[in-house]
Design a protein around this motif. Sequence first.
Motif: not given
Length: 198
Positions: A6-8, A132-145, A152-159
């Motif tokens: 469901n939510i990852i 890709f840009q977010a993860v390469k800048k910070d490998p600890q970037t979290v995606l929420e699916v 799908i959301m990039i948690r750090e930016t809310g995009e």
Amino acid sequence: MSKAINIINSTTVPLDRENVDTDQIIPARFLKATSRDGFGKNLFRDWRYHDDDESQPKEDFVLNDKRYSGKILVAAKNFGCGSSREHAAWAIKDYGFDVVVSSFFADIFKNNALNNFLLPVVVTEPFLEKIFQAVKKDPQTVLEVNLEKQQIMIRETGEAEGFEINHYKKTCLLNGYDDIDYLISMKDEIEKFESTHI
């Protein structure tokens, strides 16, 4: 163990290579087994090791990079092309991934993934590049699916961006159903239908 998705929320492994085919995902020499277990150790085998030797990992390959880990594999476009082997989905799932993100999947791979409780998420090229840009800048970037919301959301930016999925397959993934489980879940409705149409 539940197979439901469901939510990852997870960090990711970024595989920024286009046209990754199923023979690169799981080389043909490892297809002898019929069980789905154990394929993960040979995921991207020829890219991971020098001379097929596990004691000689290729340091520049992302699975060998300790900065990256998680349940989400992010791949460039046309992922899973080539032969129709289901073992490719088995290997990715057995390695520990629950989601693969790309801007395009080969149809057969996409169906094999869905049948094996591996969620293929199709995003636009611009959004994939943002990931890709977010993860390469910070490998600890979290995606929420979020499968329920199909987002799908990039948690750090809310995009965030929406994604499509077949309604039947969505139901199966949310409940951890394979095709037989789904039919069993419909037993009461099937029996009711039969009793009114005899």
